[in-house]
Scaffold this motif. Structure first.
Motif, PDB file in Angstrom:
ATOM      1  N   VAL A   1      10.475  40.013 -15.936  1.00 50.28           N
ATOM      2  CA  VAL A   1      11.698  39.280 -15.602  1.00 50.28           C
ATOM      3  C   VAL A   1      12.539  39.092 -16.865  1.00 50.28           C
ATOM      4  O   VAL A   1      12.021  39.082 -17.980  1.00 50.28           O
ATOM      5  CB  VAL A   1      11.397  37.893 -14.970  1.00 50.28           C
ATOM      6  N   ASP A   2      13.849  38.931 -16.650  1.00 44.38           N
ATOM      7  CA  ASP A   2      14.741  38.605 -17.762  1.00 44.38           C
ATOM      8  C   ASP A   2      14.577  37.137 -18.114  1.00 44.38           C
ATOM      9  O   ASP A   2      14.408  36.289 -17.228  1.00 44.38           O
ATOM     10  CB  ASP A   2      16.202  38.854 -17.362  1.00 44.38           C
ATOM     11  N   ILE A   3      14.661  36.830 -19.394  1.00 47.80           N
ATOM     12  CA  ILE A   3      14.587  35.446 -19.860  1.00 47.80           C
ATOM     13  C   ILE A   3      16.017  34.952 -20.083  1.00 47.80           C
ATOM     14  O   ILE A   3      16.845  35.625 -20.685  1.00 47.80           O
ATOM     15  CB  ILE A   3      13.765  35.335 -21.162  1.00 47.80           C
ATOM     16  N   LEU A   4      16.264  33.750 -19.568  1.00 44.46           N
ATOM     17  CA  LEU A   4      17.577  33.120 -19.677  1.00 44.46           C
ATOM     18  C   LEU A   4      17.483  31.907 -20.592  1.00 44.46           C
ATOM     19  O   LEU A   4      16.407  31.336 -20.763  1.00 44.46           O
ATOM     20  CB  LEU A   4      18.064  32.678 -18.288  1.00 44.46           C
ATOM     21  N   ASP A   5      18.626  31.486 -21.145  1.00 44.95           N
ATOM     22  CA  ASP A   5      18.627  30.237 -21.904  1.00 44.95           C
ATOM     23  C   ASP A   5      18.825  29.070 -20.927  1.00 44.95           C
ATOM     24  O   ASP A   5      18.919  29.274 -19.713  1.00 44.95           O
ATOM     25  CB  ASP A   5      19.676  30.254 -23.019  1.00 44.95           C
ATOM     26  N   GLU A   6      18.874  27.852 -21.441  1.00 40.81           N
ATOM     27  CA  GLU A   6      18.963  26.665 -20.579  1.00 40.81           C
ATOM     28  C   GLU A   6      20.275  26.558 -19.808  1.00 40.81           C
ATOM     29  O   GLU A   6      20.395  25.747 -18.904  1.00 40.81           O
ATOM     30  CB  GLU A   6      18.723  25.400 -21.403  1.00 40.81           C
ATOM     31  N   SER A   7      21.245  27.415 -20.164  1.00 38.64           N
ATOM     32  CA  SER A   7      22.524  27.444 -19.441  1.00 38.64           C
ATOM     33  C   SER A   7      22.589  28.614 -18.460  1.00 38.64           C
ATOM     34  O   SER A   7      23.614  28.799 -17.799  1.00 38.64           O
ATOM     35  CB  SER A   7      23.685  27.539 -20.432  1.00 38.64           C
ATOM     36  N   GLY A   8      21.541  29.409 -18.401  1.00 41.25           N
ATOM     37  CA  GLY A   8      21.502  30.533 -17.470  1.00 41.25           C
ATOM     38  C   GLY A   8      22.019  31.838 -18.039  1.00 41.25           C
ATOM     39  O   GLY A   8      22.190  32.807 -17.297  1.00 41.25           O
TER      40      GLY A   8
END
Length: 183
Positions: free
Chosen positions: A5-12
């Motif tokens: 899966v792609d990793i996102l930051d806390e803002s998406g």
């Protein structure tokens, strides 16, 4: 199934990093999912009862179809894939109506933290529920609920038997389906 899966930051936002879904859950890393809510023209909503062997919320009623978006996978393609996998229905991109992206943070245990951004769609169910083919490993049951009855449950905080998504999430889904079915 463990998938990349792609990793996102806390803002998406995409971080340009990937990892296995199991690692994202272990470390509480944000990643994207697709949610598809099916509704009928006469005011019903399709719910799935999660499989008995699911690690989170087994045997609770949940969104019609939901699943992880694979690394590099297009959001709409992921939604279409999940619909076909979980309920055996083929849909097209034109059938999907995107209503938003919702941040969800749920700590199930010290080794399972589900931090996700749900890319959420509506789709009209135009065939009888009996024509759907549920994925046995993921879906225990499928049922249509009157939207008005579900709205009453949400408004009264009576969500026993349902996955504990945030009330604001459920209210957004209800409001968007009401808009479409009253046109």
């Amino acid at each position: 199934m463990d998938e990349l899966v792609d990793i996102l930051d806390e803002s998406g936002n995409h971080t340009e990093q990937t990892c296995l879904k199991s690692e994202a859950h272990l470390k509480g890393l944000f990643h994207p999912t697709a949610h598809v809510w099916f509704y009928t023209s006469d005011g019903k909503v399709l719910f799935q009862k999660r499989g008995k062997d699911k690690k989170t919320f087994p045997l609770l009623w949940d969104v019609s179809v939901a699943g992880h978006i694979g690394a590099g996978e297009n959001t709409i393609e992921a939604a279409i894939r999940e619909v076909e996998e979980e309920i055996g229905l083929q849909i097209s991109p034109a059938d999907l109506y995107k209503i938003g992206i919702f941040k969800s943070m749920q700590k199930h245990s010290h080794v399972l933290m589900d931090n996700e951004f749900h890319h959420t769609f509506l789709c009209e169910l135009k065939i009888p529920i009996s024509n759907l083919n549920k994925q046995e490993s993921e879906v225990e049951d499928l049922a249509l609920f009157q939207l008005a009855d579900f709205k009453s449950k949400v408004n009264h905080g009576d969500l026993d038997g349902f996955v504990p998504h945030s009330t604001s999430y459920y209210k957004k889904i209800i409001g968007e389906i009401e808009k479409i079915t009253t046109l």
